[in-house]
Design a protein around this motif. Structure first.
Motif, short mmCIF file in Angstrom:
data_model
loop_
_atom_site.label_atom_id
_atom_site.label_comp_id
_atom_site.label_asym_id
_atom_site.label_seq_id
_atom_site.Cartn_x
_atom_site.Cartn_y
_atom_site.Cartn_z
N GLU A 75 -5.49 -7.40 -5.43
CA GLU A 75 -6.28 -7.28 -4.19
C GLU A 75 -6.31 -8.60 -3.44
N LYS A 76 -6.44 -9.68 -4.18
CA LYS A 76 -6.40 -11.00 -3.55
C LYS A 76 -5.03 -11.26 -2.93
N ASP A 88 -0.39 3.08 -5.57
CA ASP A 88 -1.68 2.66 -6.10
C ASP A 88 -1.51 1.86 -7.38
N LYS A 118 -2.92 -9.08 -1.79
CA LYS A 118 -2.73 -8.27 -0.59
C LYS A 118 -3.22 -9.01 0.66
N ASN A 119 -4.40 -9.60 0.56
CA ASN A 119 -4.96 -10.32 1.71
C ASN A 119 -4.17 -11.57 2.04
N GLU A 156 -5.75 -5.91 -11.38
CA GLU A 156 -6.05 -5.25 -10.11
C GLU A 156 -6.77 -6.22 -9.17
N GLU A 157 -7.67 -7.03 -9.71
CA GLU A 157 -8.40 -7.99 -8.87
C GLU A 157 -7.44 -9.01 -8.26
N LYS A 183 0.80 -1.22 0.00
CA LYS A 183 0.00 0.00 0.00
C LYS A 183 0.84 1.28 0.00
#
Length: 744
Positions: free
Chosen positions: A132-133, A78, A135-136, A128-129, A75
Motif C-alpha cells: 500500500e505504501k 488484489d 502504491k502511493n 500488504e502494508e 491495481k
C-alpha cells in the motif's frame, strides 16, 4: 544430522524447486541456464558469510512474481494475504537420537520424540502494508517522471522504447531495483513439520531473533565457485592460496612440530635482521635522533625486523613446478588444467580446515557443513576429469574423518562435464531441467535414482532395461544430460550421415538457428528405443526418434516390402504409437502409413491409456508433445515413381539412384566398374543398372557394409553453388523429422 532437502520459491528460475540432498555428494547436472548457479547464489544469500546474507536484488525475484507485483501496484490484481510475495528458502534438517541437538533447540516446535525434522525458513518478502505504501510512492513517481516527451516522439530513443514488449513493466522494474529494500524484508523462521502428514504446518512458526540466533552453529556454507583465480599469466595465484591454507591450519595443534619450527625460525631471523638493520641504518638513525627532542636521544628510534608468518608466505614465497631434474620453474609454467586442479584441492583443504575450526580452540564445528563446488572441470582434459571425480569423494571423506572429531559434511557439485558424470555414482546425480507451465518457466530437480522406481513399474525385463540404461549412459552417452535436443537413431549409417543431412538442410533453408549450431546429442539405440522411454520422459527434452517401419508379411512369415506386408516387427513403433495402432481395425502397416506427422508427435502421460500390462507405456499421440517418432513414408522420386520404403537404405536408393549410376563411362560395364571403385560398401552393383530391380531389391541384395556405404556417400558428395552434398537428397521422413526438431 543432515539436510534432507531444500525447497526454493520465486528465486530467478527456481520458482518452485525442490532439491533432495544426498548424505555425502550431490552432483547437479543439466543444460545451460537451468538454475545450477542460482542454487549456489540463493544459499549464499541465506546461509553464507555475514556480508552476503540478505543481499537480494529485485531481479532475483522470478519474472512471474515481478509481473504479479506490477499488476498489484497498478491495481490490476488484489493482494492475497495467504500468498507468498517474495523469495523463500526452506531447509529441511533431520536428526537422530544420537545427535547433539542443543543448537537446534531454538528451532524445535514439536516435542513429540517421533518428529525428528526441523525446517529452517528464509524469506525476502513484502507485506500488504508495504505494498500500500509502494502504491502511493510509485504513483507520485510516475507523476514526476513522464515516460516520453512530446518533442521526442519521433526520436530514435522513442522507437527503441516502443519496441519494448512492455515499457511500463520495465519502468516499474527499474524503480524497484533501486527501492525494493524499502518494501522487502529479510527474515528467518522455524516452521513446524507435521511428520504424520509429511508436510509443513504453515500456521505454526517462530521468528528467529537476529541477536540470539546464530545460524553458523547449525549450518556452515562454503563454496568454490567457477570464477577461480588461476591463470598462467601470474606467478603467485597458488602461493596466495597456500597462504590462506596456512592461516586456517597454523594453530590447529600446539604440538604441531612443523608449525612450531616455522614460527621459531621466524623469531630467530627477526633477531638476526634487527642486528643487520642497526648497521645498515646507523647514519640515518643518528641524524634522526638530533631532531625534536627536549633532551638527548628523546627522538632516538630503532628499526627492527618484525616478520609475520602469514605475510611472509603471501609476499615472499612462490609455488614452483619441479621438473624432477632439480629445476624449479614458475608456477605459471603449469598448464591451466593443473593450476585449476591444484587450486581446487588447496581450496577444499582450506575449507575443511575452516569448517573444523581446529585453529579456534574455543569453537566447535557447525552441526552441518555444506560445500558447494562449481564446475571443477575448467581447463582440464577428460582423463584429468575422470581422476578428479574418482578421488574427490576420498578427499572429502578423509577431511570429514580427520581431526579431533568427525564432522557432518555434505557437498554439492555442479558440472557440465560428461566425463565427470560418466565416472560418478549414478545415485548421486540431480538433473535440473527447465519446464514450462501456466505460470511460466520453473526449474525441476530430478533424482536419477528415482528412474529405477519408474522402470520397476514396467513389466517383463524392466529391471534389465534400467541396468542396461545405467551402464550405457555411464560408459558412453553422458552428454545427453547437457543436450538441448536429442536424436535417437538405429545404427552407424544414420550416425555417419546425420551431420551431413543437418548441414544440407541448414544451407538449403538459411535458418535463424541452424541445426548444427544447436546443442543436439545423437544417440545410437538400435531399434529398441522403447528401453529409453522413461528416461526420455525423465529428461523432458525435445527428442526425435528415427527408426525403420520394418514391414512384415504375416502370410509368408518373412520381411517384405511395405505394399506386400500387414504388420511391423519394430517394437519401438508398437510401443510409442500403441494408442494409434489400437484405435483402428486396419492392419498395422495400413495404420502406420496413414499417420500424419502430428499423429506421430507424442507425449508422456502420467495417466496410462487402456492397454495391456506389457504395453504400459503411458505414451499418447499429442501434437504438442516434445517427442516425434519418424519412419519411412511414401515418397516420389525424380522419375515420378511413388514408393514407400522399408528401411533407410531402401528409401535412400529410391530417391538417389542417380548417385550410383550417373558415373563416367560410355557403357554400363564401364559404369559398373566405376561404381565398384566409388562405392566399396556395395555388392552386386550391377543391380543398380537393371531396370527390373527396384530400391527394395537393391537394399536387400546390394548393401555389403552399412558404415562403409555411408562413408562412400560422403566421399562421393559434391558441392554446387556453395552448397554441400548437393548431388543427393535426404529421405523425406528424416527431412520432416529434422525440420520439426530445428524449431524451438
Amino acid at each position: 544430522m543432515k539436510i534432507e532437502k531444500i525447497a526454493v520459491k520465486n528465486y530467478r528460475l527456481l520458482r518452485n524447486t525442490l532439491i533432495t540432498c544426498e548424505n555425502d555428494l550431490s552432483i547437479i547436472v543439466g543444460k545451460n541456464n537451468c538454475g545450477k548457479t542460482s542454487l549456489m547464489s540463493v544459499l549464499k544469500k541465506c546461509i553464507g558469510d555475514n556480508s552476503e546474507i540478505g543481499t537480494f536484488e529485485y531481479y532475483d525475484l522470478s519474472l512471474c512474481l515481478q509481473r504479479k507485483l506490477y499488476e498489484i501496484v497498478n491495481k490490476e490484481m488484489d493482494f492475497e494475504r495467504n500468498k507468498l510475495y517474495g523469495i523463500r528458502v526452506d531447509i529441511y534438517i533431520s536428526y537422530t537420537d544420537n545427535d547433539d541437538i542443543s543448537n537446534l533447540s531454538q528451532l524445535l516446535l514439536d516435542l513429540d520424540p517421533n518428529n525428528k525434522t526441523v525446517v529452517l525458513r528464509f524469506e525476502y518478502s513484502t507485506t500488504e502494508e508495504a505494498i500500500e505504501k509502494l502504491k502511493n510512492v510509485y504513483k507520485n513517481y510516475l507523476n514526476k517522471h513522464t515516460s516520453i516527451s512530446t518533442s521526442s516522439n519521433n526520436s530514435n530513443s522513442s522507437t527503441k522504447r516502443n519496441n519494448l514488449k512492455n515499457p511500463e513493466i520495465n519502468k516499474f522494474s527499474r524503480f524497484m531495483q533501486k527501492h525494493h529494500k524499502d518494501y522487502f524484508v529479510f527474515r528467518k523462521y522455524s516452521v513446524l513439520f507435521d511428520y504424520v502428514k509429511q508436510e509443513l504446518d504453515e500456521n505454526t512458526f517462530k521468528v528467529l531473533d537476529k541477536k540470539n540466533f546464530d545460524i553458523s552453529k547449525i549450518i556452515s556454507f562454503n563454496y568454490i565457485d567457477a570464477k577461480r583465480d588461476v591463470s598462467n599469466a601470474s606467478d603467485n595465484d597458488l602461493s596466495i592460496l597456500s597462504n590462506k591454507y596456512y592461516s586456517e591450519n597454523k594453530s590447529k595443534d600446539e604440538e604441531d612440530g612443523a608449525v612450531s619450527k616455522f614460527e621459531n625460525q621466524i623469531d630467530e631471523t627477526d633477531a638476526d635482521f634487527s642486528e643487520i638493520y642497526a648497521e645498515v641504518f646507523k647514519d640515518l638513525l643518528n641524524k634522526i635522533s638530533i631532531f625534536g627532542g627536549m633532551k638527548k636521544d628523546d627522538s632516538k628510534i630503532k628499526i627492527i625486523s618484525q616478520m609475520h608468518s602469514a605475510k611472509l608466505l603471501k609476499d615472499n614465497t612462490t609455488v614452483v613446478y619441479d621438473d624432477n631434474e632439480s629445476n624449479y620453474l614458475p608456477e605459471h609454467y603449469n598448464g591451466l588444467g593443473y593450476l585449476n586442479l591444484i587450486s581446487i584441492i588447496i581450496k577444499i583443504e582450506t575449507v575443511l580446515s575452516k569448517i573444523k575450526k581446529e585453529n579456534k580452540k574455543d569453537e566447535l564445528p557447525s552441526d552441518i557443513n555444506l560445500i558447494f563446488i562449481e564446475e571443477p572441470e575448467a581447463h582440464t582434459h577428460p582423463q584429468m576429469q575422470y581422476i578428479f571425480i574418482k578421488n574427490i569423494k576420498k578427499q572429502l571423506e578423509k577431511g570429514r574423518a580427520a581431526g579431533k572429531s568427525k564432522i557432518q559434511l555434505q557437498t554439492f557439485m555442479t558440472t557440465h562435464s560428461s566425463h565427470i558424470v560418466s565416472e560418478c555414482d549414478f545415485d548421486d546425480l540431480k538433473y535440473f531441467v527447465k519446464e514450462k507451465d501456466a505460470k511460466g518457466y520453473n526449474i525441476v530437480s530430478k533424482n536419477l535414482k528415482d528412474l529405477e522406481i519408474k522402470y520397476q513399474n514396467e513389466a517383463g525385463t524392466a529391471n534389465n532395461h534400467f541396468k542396461f540404461l545405467k551402464q550405457y549412459l555411464t560408459l558412453n552417452r553422458s552428454e545427453i544430460f547437457f543436450a538441448d535436443k536429442i536424436i535417437l537413431i538405429e545404427g552407424d549409417t544414420e550416425r555417419i550421415l546425420l551431420p551431413a543431412m543437418m548441414k544440407k538442410l541448414d544451407q538449403e533453408n538459411e535458418f535463424d538457428t541452424p541445426l548444427l549450431s544447436q546443442n543436439i546429442s545423437i544417440i545410437e539405440v538400435g531399434n529398441y528405443s522403447e528401453i529409453y522411454s522413461e528416461f526420455i520422459s525423465f529428461l523432458n527434452t525435445k527428442t526425435l526418434i528415427i527408426t525403420d517401419i520394418d514391414s512384415y508379411n504375416i502370410v509368408q512369415k518373412n520381411a517384405g516390402s511395405v505394399e506386400n506386408s500387414q504388420s511391423t516387427t519394430n517394437s519401438a513403433l508398437k510401443f510409442y504409437l500403441n494408442d494409434r495402432l489400437k484405435e483402428h481395425s486396419n492392419t498395422e502397416i495400413d495404420i502406420l502409413t496413414g499417420l500424419t506427422l502430428s499423429d506421430k508427435t507424442i507425449k508422456h502421460s502420467e495417466i496410462a491409456p487402456t492397454i495391456t500390462k506389457t504395453q504400459n507405456n503411458h505414451w499418447v499421440s499429442n501434437p504438442d508433445g516434445n517427442v516425434l517418432i519418424v519412419y519411412q513414408i511414401s515418397e516420389t522420386n525424380s522419375a515420378g515413381v511413388t514408393y514407400n520404403a522399408r528401411s533407410f537404405e531402401d528409401s535412400f536408393f529410391h530417391i538417389n539412384k542417380d548417385l550410383f549410376t550417373d558415373l563416367p563411362g560410355a557403357t554400363n560395364e564401364e559404369k559398373i566398374k566405376n561404381c565398384k571403385l566409388s562405392f566399396q560398401g556395395l555388392k552386386n552393383v550391377k543391380y543398380f543398372f537393371d531396370s527390373n530391380k527396384d530400391s527394395y531389391d537393391l537394399a536387400t541384395n546390394c548393401v555389403n557394409k552399412k558404415p562403409s556405404l555411408a562413408m562412400d556417400i560422403l566421399l562421393n558428395s559434391k558441392s554446387i553453388d556453395g552448397k554441400d552434398f548437393a548431388n543427393w537428397q535426404i529421405p523425406l521422413y528424416i527431412k520432416e523429422g529434422l525440420l520439426w526438431l530445428q524449431k524451438d
